[in-house]
Design a protein around this motif. Structure first.
Motif, PDB file in Angstrom:
ATOM      1  N   CYS A  46       0.876  -1.207   0.084  1.00 55.94           N
ATOM      2  CA  CYS A  46      -0.073  -0.047   0.013  1.00 55.94           C
ATOM      3  C   CYS A  46       0.947   1.373   0.132  1.00 55.94           C
TER       4      CYS A  46
ATOM      5  N   HIS B 205       2.820   2.507   2.212  1.00 60.23           N
ATOM      6  CA  HIS B 205       3.237   3.215   3.576  1.00 60.23           C
ATOM      7  C   HIS B 205       4.466   3.716   3.871  1.00 60.23           C
TER       8      HIS B 205
ATOM      9  N   GLU C 279      -2.606   1.484  10.328  1.00 61.58           N
ATOM     10  CA  GLU C 279      -3.623   2.171   9.502  1.00 61.58           C
ATOM     11  C   GLU C 279      -4.518   0.901   8.737  1.00 61.58           C
ATOM     12  N   GLU C 280      -3.740  -0.177   8.573  1.00 61.75           N
ATOM     13  CA  GLU C 280      -4.456  -1.272   7.555  1.00 61.75           C
ATOM     14  C   GLU C 280      -5.335  -2.110   8.655  1.00 61.75           C
TER      15      GLU C 280
ATOM     16  N   HIS D   8      -0.947  10.090   0.247  1.00 65.05           N
ATOM     17  CA  HIS D   8      -1.212   8.733  -0.081  1.00 65.05           C
ATOM     18  C   HIS D   8      -0.904   8.406  -1.455  1.00 65.05           C
TER      19      HIS D   8
HETATM   20 ZN   LIG Z   1      -2.881   2.585   2.327  1.00 63.08          ZN
END
Ligand SMILES: [Zn+2]
Length: 414
Positions: free
Chosen positions: A102, A104, A139-140, A164
């Motif tokens: 993702c 991050h 966050e996930e 992001h």
């Molecule tokens: Zn993310």
């Protein structure tokens, strides 16, 4: 194109922000690559969190670790008290079994860079004003920011910004209806029944699995009668062991999502009544658990987004125009957006469309284009911080939109 402001001191501060990031670019990329090479899932980001906090400490920030009782959260602060306080939110958790699918590690880079940039900008300005970089874990999963927001971590902040990574479709949510995310509540449903021989005396059994199946049937019947933004998705985690024993325990995990907190809570109520109905039908005893913190829907501050977009343009990062669209995923940024005016822009790290949370994103998160664009977006974030500190009218407009969107919006009062 470079935005020209009337005040030459402001111009110098914006320039200083960019130069500070440029001077540290090599180290910043190394920091991000280190996080990429040590992917740590939610609440286990010990190395990643420490690497970011140490970096900021080395570069003039005062760091508090373990913010909101989360061991891998931190608050790093610099500047002079008495003026506006601008926050950047760094994430660094990875996906179990996948790594940084993702991106991050790039979110960490963008926001740490923004922090050191704005610190330099503030020093150039010589006026009161502070920059806070928050390390926001998990966050996930778990929703680290939800815990931090509830603990009041963002209460003394005037604006919160972040970025992001995304695909070439990524944009900055400047227009009404853009930058939305769904409110999301995790629901744990358990049924306790009575074991019995499934052939010899099934009439003495109470089938907990049947109750779970009735929950799925009930939710499927409900789907026809909900708005298009509603999402129900579940898995059966426990469904008995062998066919010849009536299952005395069965359980399912669901996520219930909707465009607003208020509608999501209404839907969770409907799911609860379905589960109560299933208990009534089967005689199994119900446990309905919603104790996990919900992700709130995202209230993007479009005035703040527009200020950020001006600087994204100024640093030469070309993004398509934002458009109004329903949120699809959920994020713990939503919880922050109810407490402080917020924007999380998106920006591209890959030159073609691709599936997110994938191997392709793991690669893009450690790519030349990924690092280049992330440093640019970090610079735009820092320059926006300078604008916010030096333009009281802008901050007032941002505050006014924040108050009105909370007042007219679908707010479930905290
Ligand atoms: Zn993310």
């Amino acid at each position: 194109m470079v935005t020209t402001l009337a005040n030459p001191t402001v111009d110098r501060a914006r320039l200083a922000a960019g130069e500070a990031i440029q001077a540290l670019a090599g180290e910043l990329v190394e920091l991000s690559r280190y996080i990429h090479q040590h992917p740590e899932p939610a609440m286990q980001e010990t190395l990643s969190s420490a690497a970011c906090a140490d970096f900021l400490e080395r570069n003039g920030f005062t760091v508090e670790r373990g913010t909101a009782d989360l061991p891998t959260a931190f608050r790093a602060e610099a500047g002079t008290p008495g003026g506006p306080r601008i926050a950047f939110l760094a994430e660094y958790d990875a996906l179990p079994g996948l790594g940084h699918g993702c991106g991050h590690n790039l979110i960490a880079l963008a926001n740490v860079a923004a922090g050191v940039g704005l610190r330099a900008g503030l020093a150039e300005l010589g006026v009161p004003g502070q920059v806070v970089v928050f390390g926001t874990p998990a966050e996930e999963a778990i929703s680290g920011k939800a815990f931090m927001a509830e603990a009041g971590a963002f209460d003394d902040v005037d604006a919160a910004l972040g970025a992001h990574p995304g695909t070439p479709e990524a944009s900055c949510p400047t227009v009404e209806g853009s930058g939305q995310a769904l409110a999301c509540q995790a629901v744990r449903i358990e049924f306790r029944g009575q074991a019995a021989h499934a052939a010899a005396d099934p009439y003495n059994g109470i089938n907990a699995l049947n109750a779970v199946i009735e929950v799925f049937n009930g939710i499927n019947a409900l789907r026809q009668h909900v708005r298009s933004d509603a999402r129900f998705h579940g898995v059966i985690t426990d469904g008995g062991h062998v066919p010849n024993v009536v299952p005395d325990f069965a359980a399912a995990d669901f996520f219930v999502r909707a465009q607003t907190m208020a509608y999501m809570e209404e839907l969770v109520g409907k799911v609860r009544r379905i589960a109560e109905g299933a208990a009534l039908i089967t005689g199994a005893e119900l446990s309905f658990d919603t104790s996990e913190k919900p992700s709130w829907d995202m209230i993007t501050n479009h005035t703040l987004a527009t200020a950020l977009k001006r600087n994204i343009d100024a640093v030469g990062l070309a993004l398509p125009d934002a458009k109004a669209e329903e949120g699809s995923g959920s994020t713990d940024w939503g919880n922050v957006s109810y407490v402080v005016p917020s924007v999380e822009t998106s920006y591209p790290i890959i030159d073609h469309m691709c599936t997110w949370h994938s191997r392709e994103v793991v690669e893009a998160s450690d790519s030349e284009l990924g690092y280049t664009n992330t440093l640019l977006v970090g610079r735009a974030l820092a320059m926006t911080g300078v604008d916010l500190v030096t333009d009281p009218a802008l901050l007032t407009a941002i505050r006014a939109e924040f108050e009105s969107s909370r007042a007219t919006g679908p707010v479930t009062a905290r």
